[in-house]
Scaffold this motif. Structure first.
Motif, PDB file in Angstrom:
ATOM      1  N   ARG A  85      36.644 -59.571  34.356  1.00  0.00           N
ATOM      2  CA  ARG A  85      35.259 -59.640  34.695  1.00  0.00           C
ATOM      3  C   ARG A  85      34.138 -59.109  33.783  1.00  0.00           C
ATOM      4  O   ARG A  85      33.055 -59.524  33.581  1.00  0.00           O
ATOM      5  N   GLU A  86      34.531 -58.131  33.084  1.00  0.00           N
ATOM      6  CA  GLU A  86      33.546 -57.419  32.086  1.00  0.00           C
ATOM      7  C   GLU A  86      33.460 -58.411  30.871  1.00  0.00           C
ATOM      8  O   GLU A  86      32.136 -58.484  30.315  1.00  0.00           O
ATOM      9  N   ALA A  87      34.338 -58.982  30.413  1.00  0.00           N
ATOM     10  CA  ALA A  87      34.235 -60.077  29.300  1.00  0.00           C
ATOM     11  C   ALA A  87      33.216 -61.005  29.672  1.00  0.00           C
ATOM     12  O   ALA A  87      32.216 -61.706  29.045  1.00  0.00           O
ATOM     13  N   LEU A  88      33.407 -61.537  31.003  1.00  0.00           N
ATOM     14  CA  LEU A  88      32.391 -62.621  31.615  1.00  0.00           C
ATOM     15  C   LEU A  88      31.085 -62.268  31.481  1.00  0.00           C
ATOM     16  O   LEU A  88      30.161 -62.904  31.159  1.00  0.00           O
ATOM     17  N   ALA A  89      30.876 -61.044  31.937  1.00  0.00           N
ATOM     18  CA  ALA A  89      29.572 -60.569  32.162  1.00  0.00           C
ATOM     19  C   ALA A  89      28.858 -60.299  31.186  1.00  0.00           C
ATOM     20  O   ALA A  89      27.609 -60.754  30.531  1.00  0.00           O
ATOM     21  N   GLU A  90      29.487 -59.880  29.914  1.00  0.00           N
ATOM     22  CA  GLU A  90      29.032 -59.716  28.583  1.00  0.00           C
ATOM     23  C   GLU A  90      28.846 -60.880  27.763  1.00  0.00           C
ATOM     24  O   GLU A  90      27.887 -60.915  27.246  1.00  0.00           O
ATOM     25  N   LEU A  91      29.794 -61.525  27.854  1.00  0.00           N
ATOM     26  CA  LEU A  91      30.171 -62.868  26.697  1.00  0.00           C
ATOM     27  C   LEU A  91      29.278 -63.890  27.364  1.00  0.00           C
ATOM     28  O   LEU A  91      29.155 -65.013  26.687  1.00  0.00           O
ATOM     29  N   ALA A  92      29.474 -64.232  28.772  1.00  0.00           N
ATOM     30  CA  ALA A  92      29.147 -65.572  29.518  1.00  0.00           C
ATOM     31  C   ALA A  92      28.586 -65.360  30.656  1.00  0.00           C
ATOM     32  O   ALA A  92      29.165 -65.726  31.703  1.00  0.00           O
ATOM     33  N   PRO A  93      27.289 -64.655  30.892  1.00  0.00           N
ATOM     34  CA  PRO A  93      26.909 -64.252  32.130  1.00  0.00           C
ATOM     35  C   PRO A  93      26.654 -65.486  32.977  1.00  0.00           C
ATOM     36  O   PRO A  93      26.201 -66.719  32.572  1.00  0.00           O
ATOM     37  N   GLY A  94      27.140 -65.630  34.470  1.00  0.00           N
ATOM     38  CA  GLY A  94      27.142 -66.692  35.149  1.00  0.00           C
ATOM     39  C   GLY A  94      28.401 -67.148  35.176  1.00  0.00           C
ATOM     40  O   GLY A  94      28.619 -68.252  36.192  1.00  0.00           O
ATOM     41  N   CYS A  95      29.185 -67.102  34.446  1.00  0.00           N
ATOM     42  CA  CYS A  95      30.713 -67.510  34.498  1.00  0.00           C
ATOM     43  C   CYS A  95      31.597 -66.689  35.212  1.00  0.00           C
ATOM     44  O   CYS A  95      31.617 -65.689  35.063  1.00  0.00           O
ATOM     45  N   GLY A  96      32.480 -67.226  36.307  1.00  0.00           N
ATOM     46  CA  GLY A  96      33.072 -66.271  37.128  1.00  0.00           C
ATOM     47  C   GLY A  96      34.814 -66.938  37.081  1.00  0.00           C
ATOM     48  O   GLY A  96      34.940 -67.847  36.901  1.00  0.00           O
TER      49      GLY A  96
END
Lengths: 300, 300
Positions: A85-96
């Motif tokens: 979750r943290e990687a998605l939030a930081e590296l690719a916001p909007g990707c879940g």
């Protein structure tokens, strides 16, 4: 439609979608003596995001197949989920994370499949480099390999086995190299930026700069010359810069005169011919981290 | 764009795509003493195709993450690939494997992610069943569980461990039940047929008829009554018909009076209330095959 039904339904606004999959296995790909559960989740996300970015696409979703020993503590599973979750939030916001599957086995394994959206653009393939193009890279080179070398040299016990306490002690002093290895930060947004700037070829450097540059050269029918002065990285021997894997930097070629976007910096040029040279000299190193050849079960 | 670049690019003609993932692990999910490599590839494809079909979608592509011991014979890998390919050709013509990843570990594991196209239709969810609907099923019920029981009873050696020779000897005599367990043939095309016929809810029966019917009832806020006479299956005790998992039949609800498409047959009705009854009587069995609770490592 999210998790809970038999499948998820995702949007594909331009009528196509990008798909990639990559698996990390305890032993050859990571060790809990060195990686925290959060590191593992982070890296599993980051490496797949980099493959999507390397097509010139925006990451939109992940599905995660996790296989864990039956006695895995719930805190480990939560840590992995936090890292994803943290990687998605930081590296690719909007990707879940839109789906997953949890199974039991003796060896912890995480298989991530990632999706991306091309926004109506052509994908940036490995095969489009043209003579005269500029070779450029965004992201670190050799740091992940330096981190792995440090772990194998200094985060082991007297018998040579991975040692968790020594890894924890080592991390603050060598945080740049160890983070590059254990929880890499590939420049995901630079994938789309490269596509918009007219990149003719691109891939993510997973197996080492020279080896991956060879892939572009071979697919495009060209030669690539790299400048050692341009790739030099503080604290990393040139050999590791050229051959170290797992940095997941983006390596791309741009038309001559193109303004290089985001974090891209010029490191070489595309020439007529075949293969990769450094400062005009040929290389024969294989380079890169290959779990089939390099994994030693006894070392962990 | 197929395999070879960092990712594949797939078509999504209606601007959305269906995604599902499922993992099979040697030990809890299959054993090579009983499954051939071709069986494994076939089943890994078939179970994921069934999840796509259960949304009312046409399967379009698979990606496969395979983790195998370093000494796995190439014939095993080829057999798995053959099984994947043959299942796609027979169950979902036009659907292909578009990407993959091969890693090394001690336990053979295959994680498949499958994609589907809704052809402009709404997905058929679990939550749409309405009072008065007909409950119908396409595909076998309890046969896969019967096959597993036969294997545990008769394809073991004196010590109780899975025995490959006895499994081979057993297969011709009990081919229907053993094929249902080892290389199932879910009615994939009936997923789209059900959607076109107006199915209000659907799922694939992976954990047992009663348990999966309960999922539709709970998601839809209704009760479901099943008729034991309608689900009776030759050679399978009623308990296994009601609770046996892994058949991957399609369970759906249709508006009253709808013509049931393909292989669907009526087996019950949707009522006001909650939960599942059989012939009007409540049940408390859990049903289904749960690798977390049922796997015994010593038995293999």
């Amino acid at each position: 439609v999210g998790p809970g039904d038999d499948a998820a339904v995702l949007r594909a606004p331009d009528g196509r979608y990008v798909v990639t999959t990559d698996t990390m296995v305890h032993g050859p790909d990571f060790r809990f003596a060195w990686s925290t559960p959060r590191d593992l989740g982070w890296k599993a996300a980051a490496t797949n995001l980099a493959d999507v970015a390397a097509m010139g696409a925006t990451p939109t979703a992940l599905v995660v197949a996790l296989v864990a020993p039956v006695d895995t503590h719930v805190a480990v599973l939560e840590g992995i989920a936090d890292g994803l979750r943290e990687a998605l939030a930081e590296l690719a916001p909007g990707c879940g994370v839109v789906g997953g599957d949890l199974s039991v086995s003796e060896t912890l394994t995480i298989a991530v499949t990632a999706f991306g959206d091309l926004g109506g653009r052509h994908p940036v393939l490995r095969s489009g480099a043209r003579v005269g193009d500029v070779v450029a890279v965004s992201g670190s080179l050799g740091l992940a390999a330096r981190g792995l070398s440090l772990l194998f040299e200094r985060a082991i016990d007297e018998a040579g086995a991975p040692d968790a306490v020594r890894a924890i002690e080592l991390r603050p002093e060598f945080s740049v190299a160890l983070d590059a290895q254990l929880a890499p930060h590939p420049p995901i947004a630079d994938g789309v930026a490269a596509a918009l700037a007219g990149a003719t070829a691109m891939l993510d450097v997973s197996d080492g700069l020279v080896l991956d540059a060879r892939r572009i050269a071979a697919a495009s029918g060209v030669a690539i010359d790299l400048q050692s002065a341009s790739v030099a990285t503080d604290g990393v021997p040139l050999h590791e810069v050229l051959t170290g894997g797992e940095d997941h930097a983006l390596l791309a070629t741009f038309p001559p005169g193109a303004a290089l976007p985001g974090g891209f910096r010029a490191i070489g040029s595309v020439l007529a011919g075949a293969g990769v040279t450094v400062d005009g000299r040929p290389l024969d190193e294989r380079g890169g981290w290959d779990p089939y050849e390099d994994w030693n079960g006894a070392r962990g």
